[in-house]
Design a protein around this motif. Structure first.
Motif, PDB file in Angstrom:
ATOM      1  N   ARG A  86       2.060   4.969  12.854  1.00 29.51           N
ATOM      2  CA  ARG A  86       3.348   4.667  12.102  1.00 29.51           C
ATOM      3  C   ARG A  86       3.307   5.184  10.467  1.00 29.51           C
ATOM      4  O   ARG A  86       4.237   5.686  10.205  1.00 29.51           O
ATOM      5  N   LYS A  87       2.105   5.130   9.995  1.00 25.96           N
ATOM      6  CA  LYS A  87       2.006   5.824   8.846  1.00 25.96           C
ATOM      7  C   LYS A  87       2.210   7.426   8.663  1.00 25.96           C
ATOM      8  O   LYS A  87       3.005   7.736   7.904  1.00 25.96           O
TER       9      LYS A  87
ATOM     10  N   GLY B 148       5.829   8.325   8.567  1.00 27.17           N
ATOM     11  CA  GLY B 148       6.524   7.944   7.329  1.00 27.17           C
ATOM     12  C   GLY B 148       6.622   6.447   7.049  1.00 27.17           C
ATOM     13  O   GLY B 148       7.481   6.457   6.070  1.00 27.17           O
ATOM     14  N   ALA B 149       6.044   5.419   7.646  1.00 28.36           N
ATOM     15  CA  ALA B 149       6.322   4.266   7.237  1.00 28.36           C
ATOM     16  C   ALA B 149       5.536   3.997   6.197  1.00 28.36           C
ATOM     17  O   ALA B 149       4.603   4.199   5.807  1.00 28.36           O
ATOM     18  N   THR B 150       6.286   3.272   5.290  1.00 30.49           N
ATOM     19  CA  THR B 150       5.811   3.114   3.831  1.00 30.49           C
ATOM     20  C   THR B 150       4.829   1.913   4.073  1.00 30.49           C
ATOM     21  O   THR B 150       4.627   1.139   4.911  1.00 30.49           O
ATOM     22  N   PRO B 151       3.665   1.739   3.026  1.00 27.75           N
ATOM     23  CA  PRO B 151       2.619   0.811   3.188  1.00 27.75           C
ATOM     24  C   PRO B 151       3.532  -0.776   3.457  1.00 27.75           C
ATOM     25  O   PRO B 151       2.977  -1.432   3.729  1.00 27.75           O
TER      26      PRO B 151
ATOM     27  N   ARG C 101       5.989  -1.521   4.550  1.00 30.30           N
ATOM     28  CA  ARG C 101       6.569  -1.661   5.875  1.00 30.30           C
ATOM     29  C   ARG C 101       5.683  -2.134   6.900  1.00 30.30           C
ATOM     30  O   ARG C 101       5.702  -3.342   7.523  1.00 30.30           O
TER      31      ARG C 101
END
Ligand SMILES: Nc1ncnc2c1ncn2[C@@H]1O[C@H](COP(=O)(O)OP(=O)(O)O)[C@@H](O)[C@H]1O
Ligand SMILES: [Mg+2]
Lengths: 400, 229
Positions: free
Chosen positions: A311-312, A315-318, A320
């Motif tokens: 996920r990271k 591009g998932a933000t911390p 999120r």
């Protein structure tokens, strides 16, 4: 960033993940279930019992001051003159003496060896107007001492007057023929239940002078004092105590003056102390439950390292990631809280059945249960979620 | 699209003996096309990919992406870039085990609405995943199917660049060929970077770069033009 859709999706994922680990999730929730269940159950039971007690006390005479005397060689009880003195104490509206004895009653040819007789005055009925079920209360004419009228309770009707004409019927009491003018409802509180004995036919109220004649000693041992303004309760109580002390030659061993509202205050503070204590125990079990959730979330984070890494990487933000795990722990703990609430209410309901008290559905307790479980989810989910959000994507993906 | 200058990468900076994963080279990449990166294990291929895709920051040098300097972007900007403009395919599919095929594609989707779900299903269909497999969990899918779901996940947001790090390494030859075909098709419009150590799958590449111990050279001419697509 943290919009509705994101929360919705996280929620769905949380439920999916909980469902795919049913057993483990349930065991983790158990701490919360037991904690919340215990608080709700116990608090509801304590409230029900104290409510019951309070109800009884107010039946027994909230807003009145009780004066009891104990017969001694010096003084058998309160005379008419003494009562007049007490009635003239500042702030006193009036008195209602209770003269009790157990005697024999006869209806037709049947003899009832044990019948309670209580002498009451008109003021008593003015303050307890709702106890008359049918017929009438005593009036001023009945108070002369030679009016032979009586009011019977339901128990006496059941034991001695079944199938007979009650109102207008006759009872031979202490050798005198009394006419029944009313039926009254004896408060069926715990105390009277405890004193209940099956040989007792019931209770009959007579004008209090008649009762005094029956006892033969002409003195009263128990009376209720009605206060003009309930705000002055304690002041009036003090004055009465001083007056009584005066009547008893400054010796206060043979009487007591107390009011039920102070007793109720005592019950009230005992209840809140009890609730506090239970709350303390419950918070310990919630703490244990919370640690269980934290442990499960840490396991979950390490098991799902790759998912987090992916996920990271995508591009998932911390924030999120953290939200996802927080929501999961909150869901876990609130589902536990919900089951706990259901459990606790069921316990309270069963207890109410067993103890024969009224079941009070407490919205406050339920809110408390939800609030606590949500707080546990947030507090104990925070650290694992933070840890997840700080993972390096590449390291997480490569982790074995 | 990419303009790389004197890129250097040193892992474990605190160690006495510095290990250069990238040894300072220049590199330009076009807006579209299939670029193959080949080289032995530990030659720095993945490291280069990570630097280009903002997953790692090079120790030295500059990376311009459409004129934008990637090495001094904030974390938020980098997350944003990966989410909006880049797609990723890894050697392992890294599908989320408790989610269905469609949901796994949706993991990457920037919007989580119905149209996006429909799009995910369309892409899966195009990649040869049948409808009855949409709701299956990864454990119930074959290796090739999983990798195709992963490709669908990579392209769901129409990225401008796809980074594929050994996408065929865990597949048999036929599946590997199919994956390369899909990537080739995507590269007609966009830029696709494929890392591999298998020369045979690179015949469709527009350009081949060879890495060796942190250095890079153009190896397009190594494979005769007629053998390539
Ligand atoms: N996280 C890391 N920490 C330390 N060294 C690393 C790390 N990642 C890669 N390396 C080293 O950098 C070099 C290049 O690795 P990598 O880019 O993964 O090569 P390739 O993908 O070509 O196999 C190798 O020597 C590897 O051991
Ligand atoms: Mg590699």
């Amino acid at each position: 960033m943290l919009n509705f859709a994101v929360v919705g999706q996280s929620l769905r994922m949380a439920l999916q993940n909980i469902r795919s680990n049913r057993m483990r999730s349930f065991l983790t929730m158990l701490g919360i279930i037991i904690g919340v269940g215990a608080v709700i159950g116990l608090v509801t039971i304590v409230q029900a019992v104290s409510g019951e007690l309070m109800g009884e006390f107010s039946d027994l005479g909230a807003g009145t001051i009780s004066v009891q005397t104990y017969a001694s060689a010096m003084k058998y009880g309160l005379s008419d003159k003494d009562m007049e003195v007490l009635a003239n104490v500042e702030g006193v509206e009036g008195l209602s003496p209770t003269v009790s004895l157990t005697t024999t009653s006869v209806v037709g040819k049947e003899v009832y060896e044990e019948t309670n007789v209580e002498g009451k005055n008109t003021l008593y009925f003015q303050h307890n107007s709702d106890i008359i079920l049918s017929g009438r209360a005593f009036n001023e004419q009945d108070m002369s001492g030679d009016a032979y009228v009586c009011i019977v309770d339901q128990s006496y009707v059941k034991h001695a007057l079944l199938g007979k004409q009650v109102l207008g019927g006759q009872i031979l009491l202490h050798g005198y023929r009394y006419t029944i003018v009313g039926i009254y409802k004896k408060s069926d509180n715990m105390m009277s239940m405890m004193m209940d004995d099956s040989t007792l036919a019931g209770t009959i109220l007579v004008p209090y002078k008649n009762a005094l004649t029956m006892t033969g000693n002409g003195v009263v041992n128990s009376l209720e004092v009605y206060v003009e303004d309930s705000a002055d309760m304690t002041k009036v109580e003090e004055r009465l105590r001083a007056t009584m002390k005066n009547l008893y030659n400054e010796n206060d061993d043979f009487f007591s003056v107390y009011n039920f509202s102070s007793l109720m205050d005592m019950v009230d503070s005992a209840t809140s102390m009890m609730s506090g204590l239970l709350g303390g125990i419950a918070s310990i079990s919630l703490l244990v439950g919370g640690i269980g959730i934290m442990n499960m979330m840490l396991v979950s984070v390490s098991e799902r390292t790759k998912e987090i890494g992916l996920r990271k990487a995508l591009g998932a933000t911390p924030g999120r990631i953290q939200a996802q795990f927080m929501i999961e722990s909150i869901v876990l703990s609130m589902v536990g809280g919900f089951i706990g609430i259901v459990l606790g209410e069921s316990i309270a309901m069963i207890a109410a059945k067993l103890m024969d008290t009224k079941f009070v559905f407490s919205v406050g307790a339920i809110m408390l249960g939800f609030g606590f479980s949500a707080a546990v989810g947030i507090i104990f989910g925070w650290m694992p979620a933070k840890r997840a959000s700080e993972l390096n994507p590449i390291d997480a993906l490569r982790a074995e | 699209m990419f303009d790389v200058k004197q890129i250097c990468m040193i892992y474990d900076m605190e160690k006495e003996e510095k290990l250069y994963a990238l040894k300072g080279f220049d590199l330009q990449l076009p807006d579209r096309g299939l670029i193959g990166i080949i080289g032995p294990s530990a030659s720095g291929k993945s490291t280069l990919m990570y630097c280009l895709s903002t997953l790692k920051i090079p120790t030295e040098g500059s990376i311009l992406y459409n004129g934008r300097e990637l090495t001094n972007c904030t974390n938020v900007e980098r997350d944003d870039l990966r989410r909006r403009e880049f797609g990723f395919i890894f050697q392992k599919h890294y599908l989320v085990p408790y989610m269905s095929a469609v949901e796994n594609v949706m993991v990457a989707a920037n919007e989580k609405d119905k149209t996006m779900r429909k799009k995910a299903e369309e892409i899966l269909t195009k990649l040869g995943i049948r409808e009855r497999e949409f709701s299956k969990k990864p454990a119930k899918l074959s290796g090739g199917q999983c990798q195709r779901v992963a490709i669908a996940r990579a392209v769901i947001n129409d990225p401008k660049v796809i980074f594929a790090d050994e996408p065929t390494a865990s597949l048999d030859h036929e599946n590997a060929y199919n994956v390369m075909k899909i990537l080739k098709e995507y590269s007609l419009e966009r830029l696709v970077l494929v890392v591999t150590h298998d020369k045979s799958i690179l015949k469709d590449c527009d350009r081949i770069l060879e890495m060796w111990d942190g250095e890079i050279r153009d190896a397009s001419s190594d494979i005769p033009e007629k053998e390539r697509g």
